[in-house]
Every structure is written in structure tokens, then in C-alpha cells.
Design a protein around this motif. Structure first.
Motif: not given
Ligand code: ZN
Length: 463
Positions: A247-253, A393-401
């Protein structure tokens, strides 16, 4: 982008990809697909006789009416099915085998890099435009793919498996003392975590090494050395610590969880992706819905032929584990039909590229034979896209669509298949044999076109 197209053109020629269209175009390039029926990744009803316009790396328009786009490259789909590229939610591109002890004894960076490169290309040419790696891959493979220097799908690595001493991420030699440096640890393929503090340290290290989400080994395995499949590793506090770091990185487990107790503990701790989840039932379905969680399951685990493979059959402890596991997990398919949950596609192959190619095709086949074509296609597309989006949004490399859907604004990750997979599922490139299967082609003939990020990697539709 121009440079990427040029590089890909060279790579395409070098690989002899038949009919590959990789023309240099002025920005933004436009491709118009005509004469296709669209499966959008969500709805069972196809959009008949549709036209799809791709601009740059995104889908601009999906229309049942003709589109007039001067300057667009026009591709006639010849009545085939245009659908989202497949999404694999659980692969291991950096585990070449032949076995975990052999890798602990002798694997080097080069072995991993070469295997990962070949696996990435194989996945793309099988129609997978996105792959989530469930342990063992760090940032390098994704960088190589995304920069265009090698061919491969969009890639979501988990970096090292995190797991307890004696658990499913412990690949150390038998007499190796706790905490001793291992080959798996040096390569950041697996790390031993035995406390909340370890979870903080190695979880954060994984994100530093390029993970887009964390992978925790909660249950054990059937063919692994030290761990019963029934294992309930990790206290709720340790699993919550993994969730906190993610969660610190805006992500999940994502958690490797077999038993009902394990799955419930994981979900209560905030885990969003249950891996394997063999004890799935209607209570779990309910809790998953409440928590907004997903499940991905390797259906090959329910194959009766599994009891006959040498790694199981010839090792009495593994055979006993396999038999007790299959008895416990017998309800999965019926429970999933009674109480459907958000389920993603999951192959979990460790080993040679040729063997994984066969296993992927067989996993597709089992999806269809257990759940039918529509549920299988949804698992292979839009559900995978939703799982990828949990990266945040912080760790996802593919945010255009969006991924896994055919709609305006989504990424142009597109397949065109011969025929209609809802009527004849085999056109997705499934195979009805596993251990005694013939080697499979580099790319299924029925997948006529593969586009990722607006770039065409295969096109056997005549111009
Ligand atoms: Zn796995």
C-alpha cells in the motif's frame, strides 16, 4: 516511437515473422480494421461487422458503421473475431528449471536472462499481450521488452517470492542454516521472511528491484521439498505487513493460498489476489466480493494425469501429498460455477519454453472444458486487465489506457482470430494434450494478427 518501430522491423525480419507489418509511419499512426466481429472482453454478444480504428497505441473508435479515415493503414479482418490480447496472470518467466535444487546449485544471471527472453517472445507470439510474473523476475526483463530490444508482452514482475523458512519460497539446500545467503537470494528470486521486520525489508527491496506487486507464499506445495500443501505460513501480522508495504507503493499483494483457512486469513489481511485458491467455495466467493478481490487458478492442478508425472509418481511423499490435495480440492470447479468469482487465467509453468508453450495451450483447453468459452475468454481478457490495474498509479508502467478490453481509449492490444471462439474455442490456440502432446508451433495459425501497443507483431491476413 519511430525508433521503436524501426527496431521492431529489424527484429521482425530477423525472426522471419511471416507477413509482419512494421511500416514506419508519421505520428500518430492509424490502423483501421474492417470486416471484423468484435469480442470486447466483457460482453458475450459480439459487435457484428464492426470497424475498429487504432491511433498511436490506443483504440480510437469501435463502430458498427463504416469509418472513413484517409491515410489509415486498412486491414481486412475477413470476418474473423477481433478481441483483446490474452492476459496471463501467473507465469514464471525467470525460472528455467530443470528443478529448483538445480537452480539453487548452478543458475546464473545469463541462464535467467536467456530463458526470460525466450519465454517473453513465446508468450507474445501465443497471443499474450500482458503477463504478470508471480515470482522470480525483477525489473530488467520489463525494461528490455518496453524499450523494444526484445519481443514480449507487457510485463508485471513480482521480484522475489517472499516466504517463511521451510515454506514454499525456501529453496535453500537441506543443511543450509536459517538466514544463510542463497543463490535464489542473491538473484532476488526468493527471500526468506520470518517476521514483520523481514517483510518490511524484503517487500520494500522488491519494489526497489522493479516489482509492480508483491507475492507471498502462504501455503505449501505438492512437489516441493519441505512444505506440506496444508501449511499456514505467516501470522496475520506478517501478511498485514506485506499489505502495508504494498500500500505504501499504491499496489497490492498476491498470495499463494490453498486451504480455506489460508484464503480467509489472506483476504482479511487485505490480500487482493488469491493464487491457486484450490479450496474455493461460496463463503470465499462472498468474502472476495466484499473485499474486491480476485482469484487466479492453474486448472492443470485438477488434471488426473498429474498423479502420473515422474516428479509425483516416483516420490512417495509427493504422491501422498498429491492424493490428499486432489481429494480436498475436488469441489473447486462446481463451487466456481455455483458462486462465480472474478477469476483470472493462470498457467504457472516452470521449465523449458517448449513445455510451457504446451502447458499454456492445455490450460486454455481446461478453462473451456470446465467453464465454457465465454467465461474462459473473460478470464483471459477483461479480468486480467482489472487485476493489472490494481498495481495502482505509482507502480503500473502502463497507464495510458485500459487493458483486456476493446473499447475507445483502451490500449491497442489486439488479436484477430479465424472464426468465432465462442463457437469453436480451439481458435484461441488451445491444445487438448499435456504430457504426451506434440511440440506446438511458434504461433497458432488461427491467430492471424497480434498487435501490442499499436504495433503489429504478426499478420497473416493478406493485404
Ligand atoms: Zn507460481
Amino acid at each position: 516511437m519511430k525508433r521503436l518501430h524501426a527496431i521492431l522491423a529489424v527484429v521482425g525480419l530477423a525472426l522471419g515473422l511471416s507477413g509482419t507489418v512494421l511500416a514506419e509511419q508519421t505520428e500518430p499512426s492509424q490502423t483501421l480494421f474492417i470486416n471484423v466481429n468484435v469480442f470486447d472482453g466483457v460482453n458475450e454478444k459480439l459487435i457484428r461487422n464492426a470497424n475498429v480504428l487504432v491511433e498511436g497505441n490506443l483504440i480510437k473508435t469501435v463502430s458498427a458503421k463504416p469509418l472513413n479515415v484517409p491515410g489509415a493503414a486498412v486491414i481486412d479482418g475477413k470476418g474473423g473475431t477481433l478481441m483483446p490480447g490474452f492476459i496471463e496472470n501467473h507465469a514464471h518467466l525467470m525460472l528455467p528449471g530443470p528443478s529448483l535444487p538445480a537452480m539453487e546449485a548452478g543458475a546464473t544471471w545469463e541462464d535467467l536472462a536467456i530463458h526470460g527472453t525466450q519465454m517473453a517472445e513465446m508468450y507474445l507470439m501465443q497471443g499474450f499481450t500482458t503477463v504478470r510474473d508471480a515470482g522470480g523476475a525483477n525489473a530488467g526483463l520489463r525494461r528490455a521488452i518496453d524499450s523494444g530490444s526484445i519481443l514480449g508482452p507487457r510485463f508485471y514482475p513480482s521480484a522475489a517470492f517472499l516466504g517463511t523458512r521451510g515454506g514454499h519460497a525456501d529453496f535453500a539446500n537441506y543443511t543450509s542454516p536459517p538466514g544463510e545467503d542463497t543463490n535464489f537470494g542473491r538473484l532476488n528470486l526468493a527471500q526468506e521472511v520470518d517476521s514483520v521486520a523481514d517483510m518490511h525489508k524484503f517487500g520494500r527491496n522488491n519494489f526497489r528491484m522493479g516489482a509492480t506487486q508483491l507475492k507471498y507464499m502462504q501455503s505449501g506445495g505438492v512437489v516441493s521439498a519441505f512444505d506440506p500443501w496444508q501449511l499456514l505460513a505467516g501470522s496475520p501480522e506478517e501478511i498485514e505487513a506485506a499489505v502495508q508495504v504494498a500500500n505504501e507503493y499504491g499496489s497490492y499483494v498476491m498470495a499463494h493460498s490453498y486451504r480455506k483457512e489460508a484464503i480467509i486469513t489472506a483476504l482479511e489481511a487485505g490480500v487482493k489476489s488469491i493464487e491457486h485458491g484450490f479450496a474455493f467455495d461460496c463463503d470465499i466467493a462472498e468474502l472476495m466480493k466484499e473485499k474486491g478481490a480476485y482469484i487466479t487458478t492453474n486448472l492443470t492442478a485438477f488434471d488426473p494425469g498429474l498423479l502420473d508425472i515422474p516428479a509425483v509418481k516416483n516420490v512417495p511423499a509427493s504422491l501422498a501429498k498429491a492424493k490428499s490435495a486432489s481429494a480436498t480440492f475436488a469441489g473447486y470447479v462446481d463451487n466456481m460455477k455455483r458462486c462465480p468469482a472474478k477469476r483470472g487465467f493462470h498457467t504457472d509453468c516452470v521449465g523449458s519454453v517448449a513445455a510451457c508453450n504446451i502447458q499454456i495451450a492445455y490450460e486454455k483447453h481446461l478453462n473451456n472444458s470446465f467453464f465454457g468459452p465465454y467465461a474462459s475468454l473473460v478470464a483471459m481478457t477483461s479480468v486480467g486487465g482489472e487485476i493489472a490495474a490494481m498495481t495502482g498509479d505509482f507502480m503500473n508502467p502502463y497507464l495510458d489506457g485500459k487493458l483486456g478490453v476493446i473499447e475507445e481509449g483502451a490500449y491497442a492490444d489486439i488479436l484477430i482470430l479465424d472464426g468465432n471462439p465462442l463457437e469453436d474455442f480451439s481458435v484461441v490456440g488451445s491444445g487438448d494434450k499435456w504430457f504426451d502432446a506434440e511440440p506446438r508451433p511458434d504461433s497458432p495459425e488461427t491467430i492471424r494478427l497480434i498487435m501490442k501497443d499499436g504495433v503489429i507483431y504478426k499478420n497473416t491476413l493478406a493485404p
